[in-house]
Design a protein around this motif. Structure first.
Motif, short mmCIF file in Angstrom:
data_model
loop_
_atom_site.label_atom_id
_atom_site.label_comp_id
_atom_site.label_asym_id
_atom_site.label_seq_id
_atom_site.Cartn_x
_atom_site.Cartn_y
_atom_site.Cartn_z
N PHE A 198 -15.92 -99.71 14.42
CA PHE A 198 -15.20 -101.10 15.34
C PHE A 198 -13.81 -100.45 15.67
CE2 PHE A 198 -17.96 -105.68 14.47
CZ PHE A 198 -18.64 -105.25 15.07
N VAL A 199 -13.71 -99.52 14.67
CA VAL A 199 -11.95 -99.43 14.42
C VAL A 199 -11.62 -98.01 15.39
CG1 VAL A 199 -9.48 -98.80 12.78
CG2 VAL A 199 -11.15 -100.83 12.33
N VAL A 200 -12.53 -97.29 14.72
CA VAL A 200 -12.57 -96.01 15.28
C VAL A 200 -11.63 -95.71 16.80
CG1 VAL A 200 -13.15 -93.23 15.38
CG2 VAL A 200 -12.77 -94.58 13.20
N PRO A 201 -12.99 -96.69 17.76
CA PRO A 201 -12.85 -96.27 19.18
C PRO A 201 -11.69 -96.65 19.48
CG PRO A 201 -14.80 -97.49 18.78
CD PRO A 201 -14.00 -97.42 16.94
N CYS A 202 -11.06 -97.69 19.06
CA CYS A 202 -9.39 -98.37 19.37
C CYS A 202 -8.47 -97.85 18.86
CB CYS A 202 -9.57 -100.18 19.01
SG CYS A 202 -10.57 -101.43 18.90
N VAL A 203 -8.80 -97.06 18.36
CA VAL A 203 -7.44 -96.12 18.06
C VAL A 203 -7.24 -94.94 19.04
CG1 VAL A 203 -6.80 -94.24 16.29
CG2 VAL A 203 -6.97 -96.49 15.63
N ARG A 204 -8.34 -94.00 19.01
CA ARG A 204 -8.57 -93.11 20.68
C ARG A 204 -8.32 -93.86 21.71
NH1 ARG A 204 -14.57 -90.78 17.77
NH2 ARG A 204 -13.72 -89.50 16.58
N PHE A 205 -9.16 -94.69 22.06
CA PHE A 205 -8.68 -95.83 23.73
C PHE A 205 -6.67 -95.54 23.68
CE2 PHE A 205 -7.31 -99.79 25.27
CZ PHE A 205 -8.39 -99.61 26.58
N ILE A 206 -6.19 -96.23 22.78
CA ILE A 206 -4.45 -96.43 22.55
C ILE A 206 -4.19 -95.06 22.99
CG2 ILE A 206 -2.70 -96.51 20.87
CD1 ILE A 206 -4.29 -99.06 19.83
N GLY A 207 -4.51 -93.82 22.00
CA GLY A 207 -4.43 -92.70 22.68
C GLY A 207 -4.42 -91.98 24.07
N HIS A 208 -5.88 -92.27 24.23
CA HIS A 208 -6.19 -92.03 26.19
C HIS A 208 -4.90 -92.88 27.04
CE1 HIS A 208 -10.07 -89.83 26.60
NE2 HIS A 208 -10.36 -90.96 25.42
N ARG A 236 -25.78 -101.86 18.44
CA ARG A 236 -25.45 -100.59 18.26
C ARG A 236 -23.89 -100.96 19.34
NH1 ARG A 236 -25.77 -96.54 14.28
NH2 ARG A 236 -24.19 -94.86 14.37
N GLN A 237 -23.11 -101.68 19.26
CA GLN A 237 -22.32 -101.65 20.15
C GLN A 237 -21.03 -102.24 19.52
OE1 GLN A 237 -23.15 -103.76 24.11
NE2 GLN A 237 -25.74 -103.67 23.24
N HIS A 238 -20.17 -101.62 20.49
CA HIS A 238 -18.45 -102.11 20.16
C HIS A 238 -18.50 -103.14 20.38
CE1 HIS A 238 -14.01 -102.20 19.31
NE2 HIS A 238 -14.58 -101.95 19.26
N PRO A 239 -17.33 -104.43 19.96
CA PRO A 239 -17.55 -105.45 20.45
C PRO A 239 -17.08 -105.56 22.08
CG PRO A 239 -16.52 -105.90 18.32
CD PRO A 239 -16.98 -103.99 18.77
N VAL A 240 -15.61 -104.75 22.48
CA VAL A 240 -14.96 -104.16 23.62
C VAL A 240 -16.17 -104.17 24.74
CG1 VAL A 240 -13.70 -103.41 24.92
CG2 VAL A 240 -13.25 -103.90 23.09
N GLU A 241 -17.10 -103.45 24.67
CA GLU A 241 -18.22 -103.36 25.71
C GLU A 241 -19.58 -104.57 25.41
OE1 GLU A 241 -21.89 -100.15 25.41
OE2 GLU A 241 -20.68 -99.73 24.45
N ILE A 242 -19.43 -104.94 24.65
CA ILE A 242 -20.23 -106.35 25.06
C ILE A 242 -19.72 -107.17 25.17
CG2 ILE A 242 -21.17 -108.75 23.55
CD1 ILE A 242 -21.66 -106.68 21.15
#
Length: 355
Positions: free
Chosen positions: A308-318, A174-180
């Motif tokens: 998959f999508v929400v973490p990318c959006v939040r990452f861009i916000g950071h 249960r991981q995001h591809p970026v983390e893997i």
């Protein structure tokens, strides 16, 4: 080969790869985990003075309240995507052990030249390679894990894993591809450095003792209780063993929503780096009440697409907020675009925790 046929053949190959004997979800690992579960069940029943039964074992080890929980359903979807459908793609994004080993050997040879291999007994070299590979892999895992906990932008990706509200063996993926990809590359780098140095010193062919084509120590972990890290079974290593090895209870504390357990027990199979860097918490032998998840920090992910999508959006916000803060500080210190003054990062910017 036509498009649909090629896709189907690729998926078949990925499924076979996911369940091959040497894989984490191959028969040896799953059977070993089931055997440990049986011992766990028998020990608990006898401690309570109760009899054993196949039905009781199945209900105890595979409770429907966990398997049918909405969180488990997301685990299943992400496991299928990460472990089967996208596994080959992740591999293409990694620079592995052999790449870095060869680069290190080339660098050492360029700097110090060649020399005759050191002649040690084979068993000594194999033992050293086995231990050093495991320690290097665990250090890289600990460091990557620490970064994904401590850096807010990276935590957005790792939050997918910690949003699990119940634990099953499929929670591992249960991981995001970026983390893997990040973990994979750091482990490849660290183990490649180890084998590069050892190859330079002892000559080609340096390898560890193996079991099922993997480091024997790591595979011993995987084919016994490794899968139980993500489970409801409280198996705790205490005392000195609890400072060396990560028991299932260690990792369950890591997933706790209680702030006292935040950023603790970051290792995979070993607890030694947590012990060394002060992030270790040893579980009690008796079960501790634990609520899994990320509390009220964010709503749980209820679809694979959202995970998959929400973490990318939040990452861009950071990243956007960090960049805006950088520009504000640069303007405040007179470092405008195109200025001829030397570029020096202000002290308060170096200490910023925005990213």
């Amino acid at each position: 080969m036509s498009g649909p046929v090629a896709i189907w053949a690729a998926l078949q190959g990925a499924v076979l790869e996911a369940f091959k004997p040497a894989s984490a979800y191959g028969a040896p690992a799953l059977i070993g985990a089931l055997a440990v579960c049986a011992l766990y069940y028998a020990g608990r029943r006898r401690a309570r003075g109760r009899g054993l039964s196949v039905r009781g074992f199945v209900r105890s080890i595979f409770p429907t309240r966990i398997l049918l929980h909405p969180s488990s359903l997301i685990d299943m979807r992400l496991w299928a995507l990460n472990g089967v459908a996208l596994a080959s793609a992740y591999g293409m994004l990694g620079l592995g052990l052999f790449f870095w080993r060869d680069e290190v050997v080339a660098g050492l040879t360029h700097g110090w030249g060649t020399h005759p291999p050191v002649r040690w007994p084979a068993w000594t070299i194999l033992t050293l390679a086995t231990v050093l590979q495991l320690l290097a892999s665990e250090l890289a895992y600990w460091f990557a894990h620490y970064c994904f906990h401590k850096i807010p932008a990276l935590w957005e990706f790792h939050k997918v894993h910690h949003s699990a509200e119940v634990m099953t063996t499929l929670t591992e993926l249960r991981q995001h591809p970026v983390e893997i990809v990040a973990f994979m590359n750091l482990i490849g780098l660290s183990t490649g450095i180890v084998f590069g140095v050892m190859t330079y010193g002892f000559g080609p062919g340096v390898r560890p003792f193996t079991l099922l084509n993997g480091n024997i120590l790591l595979m011993a972990f995987l084919v016994t209780y490794g899968h139980l890290r993500h489970s409801h079974m409280w198996i705790a290593f205490t005392g000195f063993p609890g400072r060396i090895l990560q028991s299932p209870a260690h990792h369950q504390l890591h997933h706790s929503a209680n702030p006292i357990h935040y950023d603790r027990n970051l290792g995979f199979a070993l607890a030694v780096w947590d012990w060394a860097f002060g992030t270790l918490v040893i579980p009690d032998r008796a079960r501790e009440p634990i609520v899994f998840g990320i509390g009220d920090e964010a709503p749980p992910f209820r679809s694979a697409l959202a995970a998959f999508v929400v973490p990318c959006v939040r990452f861009i916000g950071h990243v956007g907020r960090f960049a805006a803060g950088w520009r504000r500080r640069a303007a405040a210190h007179g470092v405008a675009s195109g200025a001829q003054t030397p570029f020096v990062i202000p002290r308060e910017l170096r200490q910023s925790k925005e990213l």
